[in-house]
Design an enzyme around this catalytic site. Structure first.
Site, PDB file in Angstrom:
ATOM      1  N   HIS A 209       0.794  -1.230   0.000  1.00  0.00           N
ATOM      2  CA  HIS A 209       0.000   0.000   0.000  1.00  0.00           C
ATOM      3  C   HIS A 209       0.830   1.285   0.000  1.00  0.00           C
ATOM      4  CE1 HIS A 209       0.842  -0.427   4.346  1.00  0.00           C
ATOM      5  NE2 HIS A 209       0.755   0.890   4.372  1.00  0.00           N
TER       6      HIS A 209
HETATM    7  C1  UD1 Z   1      -2.107   5.470   5.775  1.00  0.00           C
HETATM    8  C2  UD1 Z   1      -0.816   6.000   6.390  1.00  0.00           C
HETATM    9  C3  UD1 Z   1       0.292   4.965   6.238  1.00  0.00           C
HETATM   10  C4  UD1 Z   1      -0.150   3.636   6.803  1.00  0.00           C
HETATM   11  C5  UD1 Z   1      -1.473   3.209   6.190  1.00  0.00           C
HETATM   12  C6  UD1 Z   1      -1.933   1.959   6.870  1.00  0.00           C
HETATM   13  C7  UD1 Z   1      -0.431   8.445   6.242  1.00  0.00           C
HETATM   14  C8  UD1 Z   1       0.308   9.492   5.535  1.00  0.00           C
HETATM   15  N1  UD1 Z   1      -0.368   7.210   5.681  1.00  0.00           N
HETATM   16  O1  UD1 Z   1      -1.876   5.297   4.398  1.00  0.00           O
HETATM   17  O2  UD1 Z   1       1.446   5.396   6.934  1.00  0.00           O
HETATM   18  O3  UD1 Z   1       0.850   2.677   6.520  1.00  0.00           O
HETATM   19  O4  UD1 Z   1      -2.449   4.234   6.389  1.00  0.00           O
HETATM   20  O5  UD1 Z   1      -2.936   1.302   6.204  1.00  0.00           O
HETATM   21  O6  UD1 Z   1      -1.038   8.684   7.249  1.00  0.00           O
HETATM   22  N2  UD1 Z   1      -9.230   4.516   1.677  1.00  0.00           N
HETATM   23  C9  UD1 Z   1     -10.427   3.850   1.632  1.00  0.00           C
HETATM   24  N3  UD1 Z   1     -11.008   3.491   2.820  1.00  0.00           N
HETATM   25  C10 UD1 Z   1     -10.466   3.759   4.030  1.00  0.00           C
HETATM   26  C11 UD1 Z   1      -9.242   4.457   4.064  1.00  0.00           C
HETATM   27  C12 UD1 Z   1      -8.638   4.822   2.900  1.00  0.00           C
HETATM   28  O7  UD1 Z   1     -10.960   3.576   0.576  1.00  0.00           O
HETATM   29  O8  UD1 Z   1     -11.050   3.402   5.063  1.00  0.00           O
HETATM   30  C13 UD1 Z   1      -8.576   4.890   0.403  1.00  0.00           C
HETATM   31  C14 UD1 Z   1      -8.923   6.276  -0.083  1.00  0.00           C
HETATM   32  O9  UD1 Z   1      -8.990   6.235  -1.455  1.00  0.00           O
HETATM   33  C15 UD1 Z   1      -7.711   7.082   0.342  1.00  0.00           C
HETATM   34  C16 UD1 Z   1      -6.582   6.073   0.226  1.00  0.00           C
HETATM   35  O10 UD1 Z   1      -7.157   4.829   0.591  1.00  0.00           O
HETATM   36  O11 UD1 Z   1      -7.513   8.203  -0.451  1.00  0.00           O
HETATM   37  C17 UD1 Z   1      -5.416   6.381   1.135  1.00  0.00           C
HETATM   38  O12 UD1 Z   1      -5.831   6.552   2.495  1.00  0.00           O
HETATM   39  P1  UD1 Z   1      -4.939   7.427   3.516  1.00  0.00           P
HETATM   40  O13 UD1 Z   1      -5.440   7.288   4.879  1.00  0.00           O
HETATM   41  O14 UD1 Z   1      -4.764   8.791   2.982  1.00  0.00           O
HETATM   42  O15 UD1 Z   1      -3.526   6.780   3.394  1.00  0.00           O
HETATM   43  P2  UD1 Z   1      -3.089   5.267   3.389  1.00  0.00           P
HETATM   44  O16 UD1 Z   1      -2.488   4.976   2.056  1.00  0.00           O
HETATM   45  O17 UD1 Z   1      -4.195   4.422   3.882  1.00  0.00           O
HETATM   46  N1  UDP Z   2      -3.720  -5.974   8.698  1.00  0.00           N
HETATM   47  C1  UDP Z   2      -5.003  -6.502   8.805  1.00  0.00           C
HETATM   48  N2  UDP Z   2      -5.671  -6.881   7.672  1.00  0.00           N
HETATM   49  C2  UDP Z   2      -5.110  -6.784   6.434  1.00  0.00           C
HETATM   50  C3  UDP Z   2      -3.794  -6.242   6.332  1.00  0.00           C
HETATM   51  C4  UDP Z   2      -3.143  -5.834   7.480  1.00  0.00           C
HETATM   52  O1  UDP Z   2      -5.531  -6.641   9.906  1.00  0.00           O
HETATM   53  O2  UDP Z   2      -5.746  -7.162   5.447  1.00  0.00           O
HETATM   54  C5  UDP Z   2      -3.038  -5.531   9.932  1.00  0.00           C
HETATM   55  C6  UDP Z   2      -1.623  -6.008  10.098  1.00  0.00           C
HETATM   56  O3  UDP Z   2      -1.572  -7.237  10.711  1.00  0.00           O
HETATM   57  C7  UDP Z   2      -1.022  -4.941  10.973  1.00  0.00           C
HETATM   58  C8  UDP Z   2      -1.773  -3.701  10.603  1.00  0.00           C
HETATM   59  O4  UDP Z   2      -2.918  -4.122   9.876  1.00  0.00           O
HETATM   60  O5  UDP Z   2      -1.253  -5.221  12.307  1.00  0.00           O
HETATM   61  C9  UDP Z   2      -0.815  -2.835   9.832  1.00  0.00           C
HETATM   62  O6  UDP Z   2      -1.456  -2.050   8.986  1.00  0.00           O
HETATM   63  P1  UDP Z   2      -0.854  -1.555   7.607  1.00  0.00           P
HETATM   64  O7  UDP Z   2      -0.022  -2.567   6.945  1.00  0.00           O
HETATM   65  O8  UDP Z   2      -2.020  -1.051   6.880  1.00  0.00           O
HETATM   66  O9  UDP Z   2       0.008  -0.303   8.089  1.00  0.00           O
HETATM   67  P2  UDP Z   2       1.549  -0.045   8.396  1.00  0.00           P
HETATM   68  O10 UDP Z   2       1.944  -0.954   9.496  1.00  0.00           O
HETATM   69  O11 UDP Z   2       2.297  -0.284   7.142  1.00  0.00           O
HETATM   70  O12 UDP Z   2       1.594   1.380   8.765  1.00  0.00           O
END
Ligand code: UD1
Ligand code: UDP
Length: 364
Positions: A209
């Protein structure tokens, strides 16, 4: 959770990785009788990215959901800041606790610091030294403003020292995300995951992601090519983060019979799936740590990691799209599992250590 009183602690969470980190800290502070308020910023909002963690981890219902949703970095961060400023001015907490490196974390820290409210940062000091990552910017800013810095690995203490953070602010406590993993071990059922997804034989799990991997169509296409090459020999199961949906679909991720793309999984189901896998291909921070504890080989598709302890004391290795399949081969041949080594203090008691430090800090 407890409603506000004169002295209370506010936890600010908002994105998926925050929830497994916050759960043991909230539990530990409750054991000290500390009044707590749980804020969910709404950064993540799909039930599979948020609600399921509250159900599975025994987290209390958030007292407040700011509902900020998705947006550009500035929009999302600013929305969290505006809402939290109103809240903190109306009823100032004694301490704000923030987690990890997401936008909600840095937003809460900036607001609290300017209102002279102390901040505790859980998972401080991690550094990829790659400022093109939004998380690295969030980490550096948050750590420079925090009053209590809770670290998960010794390298984090070294980084904070180099950045001039006073030693008395830094507490090496271990990893609360690993507290959550260890306390739920019995629930992670690899057979149930396999059955639910009708998977037969060995399989890999992939989670991707990071903006650097999923946002650019050409990069996403090169990753899809590498995953397809891996799927030529071993099934690849991908609980796909919403961020990569469009780019990976355009690059034809699903156009291979050995690839199974599914919605993000709940925490228990996800770790169950990982537990039964041959290896994980990921760019997730948390997954590098969880695979290290489970002894599952982890191939991190990134040029760097802020979690080097998962390489030195775990199962992690950095890979590229060009060498992914070669690096997978020995694992498919039965090598590469963990040797039982785990990072220091990843023992299931980080939350309690944080609770002890916070309780003493509030008494002062
Ligand atoms: C965010 C964090 C990242 C973390 C990740 C975990 C920041 C800058 N990034 O990235 O560090 O590793 O979360 O998963 O804070 N979206 C949905 N549904 C949701 C949430 C997001 O559809 O519930 C989609 C939207 O299109 C959104 C995109 O995902 O624009 C990105 O979401 P965002 O929270 O901005 O950043 P992540 O890539 O999820
Ligand atoms: N995770 C989850 N379901 C998924 C993918 C990840 O529950 O389909 C959990 C994972 O085990 C971890 C947390 O989400 O505990 C981490 O989230 P993510 O990888 O989105 O964020 P990051 O750690 O990279 O910030």
């Amino acid at each position: 959770m407890s409603q506000t009183t004169a002295a209370h602690v506010v936890h600010v969470t908002g994105a998926r990785p925050n929830f497994p980190k916050a759960a043991p800290v909230i539990k530990a502070l409750a054991a000290h009788g500390i009044r707590q308020v749980l804020v969910h910023t709404g950064q993540h909002y799909d039930p599979v990215m948020s609600e399921v963690f509250f159900q599975q981890l025994g987290l209390p219902e958030p007292d407040v959901n700011l509902g900020v949703g998705s947006g550009t970095h500035a929009h999302q961060t600013a929305k969290v800041m505006m809402a939290l400023e109103d809240m903190f001015v109306a009823d100032p907490p004694a301490l704000v606790v923030v987690y990890g490196d997401v936008n909600s974390t840095v937003a809460a820290t900036l607001v609290a610091a300017k209102l002279h409210i102390p901040v505790a940062h859980v998972e401080a000091g991690l550094r990829s030294f790659d400022r093109t990552m939004p998380e690295e910017v969030n980490r550096v800013v948050t750590d420079s403003l925090a009053d209590l810095l809770f670290t998960t690995s010794p390298d984090a203490n070294v980084h904070l020292g180099h950045e001039g953070i006073a030693a008395e602010k830094i507490h090496f406590v271990g990893n609360p995300m690993i507290d959550t993993l260890l306390s739920n071990l019995d629930a992670f059922d690899a057979d149930a995951a396999r059955e639910q997804l009708s998977i037969e034989g060995p399989y890999l799990v992939a989670t991707l992601h990071r903006p650097a991997n999923v946002d650019d169509p050409a990069t996403a296409a090169s990753i899809v090519k590498a995953l397809h090459a891996a799927a030529d020999t071993t099934r690849v199961v991908i609980p796909l983060h919403p961020r990569g949906r469009a780019s990976f679909a355009s690059a034809g991720l699903m156009d291979h019979s050995g690839v199974t793309v599914i919605e993000p999984l709940g925490y228990v189901e996800f770790i169950g799936l990982v537990r039964g896998s041959l290896a994980v291909v990921t760019d997730s921070g948390g997954v590098q740590e969880e695979t290290t504890m489970l002894g599952i080989p982890c191939l991190t598709l990134r040029p760097n990691t802020e979690r080097p302890v998962t390489i030195t004391h775990g199962t992690n290795q950095l890979v590229t799209v060009d060498n992914l399949v070669d690096r997978l081969q020995p694992i498919v041949d039965g090598q590469g599992s963990g040797d039982g080594t785990t990072p220091p203090l990843w023992d299931g008691h980080a939350g309690e250590r944080i609770g002890t430090v916070v309780a003493a800090y509030l008494r002062r």
